[in-house]
Design an enzyme around this catalytic site. Structure first.
Site, PDB file in Angstrom:
ATOM      1  NE  ARG A  45      -2.297   1.901   3.134  1.00 56.61           N
ATOM      2  CZ  ARG A  45      -2.304   1.907   4.465  1.00 56.61           C
ATOM      3  NH1 ARG A  45      -2.971   0.991   5.124  1.00 56.61           N
ATOM      4  NH2 ARG A  45      -1.648   2.818   5.140  1.00 56.61           N
ATOM      5  CG  HIS A  81      -7.155   2.638   5.549  1.00 57.35           C
ATOM      6  ND1 HIS A  81      -7.400   1.371   5.087  1.00 57.35           N
ATOM      7  CD2 HIS A  81      -8.331   3.101   6.037  1.00 57.35           C
ATOM      8  CE1 HIS A  81      -8.674   1.075   5.304  1.00 57.35           C
ATOM      9  NE2 HIS A  81      -9.259   2.105   5.879  1.00 57.35           N
ATOM     10  CE1 TYR A 133      -0.058   2.127   8.521  1.00 54.58           C
ATOM     11  CE2 TYR A 133      -1.042   3.874   9.809  1.00 54.58           C
ATOM     12  CZ  TYR A 133      -1.031   3.096   8.683  1.00 54.58           C
ATOM     13  OH  TYR A 133      -1.981   3.267   7.708  1.00 54.58           O
TER      14      TYR A 133
HETATM   15  C1  LIG Z   1     -16.442  -5.809  10.002  1.00 57.97           C
HETATM   16  C2  LIG Z   1     -15.547  -4.621  10.045  1.00 57.97           C
HETATM   17  N1  LIG Z   1     -14.630  -4.523  11.028  1.00 57.97           N
HETATM   18  C3  LIG Z   1     -13.782  -3.464  11.067  1.00 57.97           C
HETATM   19  C4  LIG Z   1     -13.866  -2.475  10.126  1.00 57.97           C
HETATM   20  C5  LIG Z   1     -12.920  -1.284  10.173  1.00 57.97           C
HETATM   21  N2  LIG Z   1     -11.970  -1.353   9.056  1.00 57.97           N
HETATM   22  C6  LIG Z   1     -12.118  -0.569   7.965  1.00 57.97           C
HETATM   23  S1  LIG Z   1     -10.932  -0.844   6.831  1.00 57.97           S
HETATM   24  C7  LIG Z   1     -10.189  -2.020   7.779  1.00 57.97           C
HETATM   25  C8  LIG Z   1      -8.938  -2.728   7.300  1.00 57.97           C
HETATM   26  C9  LIG Z   1      -9.178  -3.717   6.238  1.00 57.97           C
HETATM   27  O1  LIG Z   1      -7.959  -4.148   5.710  1.00 57.97           O
HETATM   28  P1  LIG Z   1      -7.877  -5.034   4.420  1.00 57.97           P
HETATM   29  O2  LIG Z   1      -8.902  -6.112   4.477  1.00 57.97           O
HETATM   30  O3  LIG Z   1      -6.461  -5.447   4.261  1.00 57.97           O
HETATM   31  O4  LIG Z   1      -8.315  -4.045   3.235  1.00 57.97           O
HETATM   32  P2  LIG Z   1      -7.584  -2.737   2.695  1.00 57.97           P
HETATM   33  O5  LIG Z   1      -8.138  -1.582   3.476  1.00 57.97           O
HETATM   34  O6  LIG Z   1      -6.114  -2.891   2.878  1.00 57.97           O
HETATM   35  O7  LIG Z   1      -7.985  -2.647   1.259  1.00 57.97           O
HETATM   36  C10 LIG Z   1     -10.877  -2.195   8.978  1.00 57.97           C
HETATM   37  C11 LIG Z   1     -10.489  -3.125  10.039  1.00 57.97           C
HETATM   38  C12 LIG Z   1     -14.844  -2.609   9.116  1.00 57.97           C
HETATM   39  N3  LIG Z   1     -14.986  -1.715   8.133  1.00 57.97           N
HETATM   40  N4  LIG Z   1     -15.656  -3.689   9.097  1.00 57.97           N
END
Ligand SMILES: Cc1ncc(C[n+]2csc(CCOP(=O)(O)OP(=O)(O)O)c2C)c(N)n1
Ligand SMILES: [Mg+2]
Length: 355
Positions: free
Chosen positions: A255, A259, A268
């Site tokens: 990435r 985010h 971080y």
């Molecule tokens: C069920 C749920 N738990 C927590 C969150 C908060 N949250 C938003 S983005 C994220 C990280 C997700 O990471 P990843 O699956 O690697 O996707 P990326 O953002 O890297 O595309 C989290 C934990 C959420 N949106 N939904």
């Protein structure tokens, strides 16, 4: 006895580096297809970069940046037929553009305007999924349903590395495997789930190893190589159509952006790794490839980029021209039997807004 299918650990690549690593090619991909992929990547890149600007100008809300992930999205998209269904996460919010959805629609979504919600059946693109992994069972269910109806339709769900730790991912993947649902489980492993690194996410040597637990094939590709992603997804789709069930595709990237616009990764992330990822970003890599094979030249590149910029200019103008939505919508579809307090809450809201 059940047998497991060993997953591919090596990263599949097609695009070389213009020096020691030679370029490959994908069977059946000619100049037209190469340029279609390029147009898709440029449109997505332009959408993403303009969205960050619009956010800073206060014209859209918090935005999930996908800079550097265009190869995954465009490559996977191109492997699908129009009848196939796409289940995006917030990271692939603009994937509908590749199916002809107006940019204004997606921009309206990020503006929190009801014009940003489309009928999924109009584009075979499901709603943008914000809860992590909850769309994986939806994709599996839709694909299974299509199979039961005898339709030759696949579904593809995009999700991240963090999503593989969710119960919904497990339920969707297991269900799809057992029912042989024609679904592509496309994991964008960008190695971060907000501030959680992959090393704290899993003890698996590679995410692709999870495929063996479901008894399905797993493929690991360079997520910055649009042709490798395309080829792997095309194979996965062919397996699905042939009745062989799901495939897990791990597209490995890093990435290279926050985010989302609300995030400050300097707290971080390793800035050196980010620099490397940005220097090796997928659109530039693909442009260099297209120039080496003689398909892209300056004038064409400028023309394609100008077209994408026009799409965005028109898109934000159309999104901003939408009349404000009635605030009653906040309450309208919340509960089948609304409590009486809703009426007084709405009246108070209208009073505050001077309506
Ligand atoms: C069920 C749920 N738990 C927590 C969150 C908060 N949250 C938003 S983005 C994220 C990280 C997700 O990471 P990843 O699956 O690697 O996707 P990326 O953002 O890297 O595309 C989290 C934990 C959420 N949106 N939904
Ligand atoms: Mg991630």
């Amino acid at each position: 006895m059940a047998s497991t299918i060993p997953a591919e650990h090596d990263l599949r690549r097609v695009i070389g580096d213009g020096e020691g690593i030679p370029d490959g090619e994908v069977e059946g991909v000619g100049e037209q297809e190469l340029l279609d992929l390029y147009r898709s990547m440029v449109l997505l890149r332009t959408y993403d970069e303009r969205s960050v600007v619009y956010h800073r100008q206060g014209r859209i809300g918090t935005y999930a940046i996908f800079w550097g992930h265009e190869a995954i999205q465009a490559g996977a998209f191109q492997a699908l037929d129009d009848a196939d269904w796409i289940f995006p996460s917030y990271r692939e919010s603009a994937i509908g553009l590749l199916r002809g959805m107006p940019a204004a629609t997606v921009l309206s979504w990020w503006r929190g305007h009801p014009a940003g919600w489309w009928n999924p059946a109009d584009y075979n693109v499901a709603s943008i999924c914000v809860p992590i992994a909850t769309h994986v069972p939806h994709a599996a269910g839709l694909a299974w349903g299509k199979r039961l109806r005898g339709e030759s339709v696949c579904a593809l769900a995009f999700f991240g590395d963090g999503a593989t730790s969710e119960g919904a991912f497990h339920e969707g993947a297991n269900f799809a495997a057992v029912m042989r649902a024609p679904v592509v489980l496309l994991c964008n492993n960008n190695q971060w789930a907000i501030s959680t690194p992959l090393s704290d996410q899993t003890k698996a040597a590679a995410l692709v190893d999870k495929a063996a637990g479901y008894g399905i094939p797993g493929v690991r590709v360079d997520g910055g190589d649009v042709l490798a992603v395309y080829e792997a997804t095309r194979e996965a789709v062919a397996r699905g159509r042939a009745g062989e069930g799901p495939t897990f595709v791990e597209a490995v990237t890093y990435r290279a952006a926050p985010h989302a616009t609300a995030d400050d990764p300097s707290a971080y992330i390793d800035p050196q790794r980010v620099e490397e990822a940005r220097a090796n970003e997928c659109v530039g890599r693909y442009e260099a490839y297209l120039r080496r094979v003689g398909v892209l030249h300056d004038q064409l590149e400028q023309q394609i980029k100008a077209e994408a910029a026009d799409v965005m200019r028109a898109g934000i103008a159309a999104a901003e021209a939408e009349p404000p939505a009635d605030v009653g919508l906040v309450f309208d579809h919340a509960l089948a039997t609304p409590p009486s307090s809703f009426a007084s809450d709405l009246a108070e809201l209208r009073r505050i807004l001077g309506e």
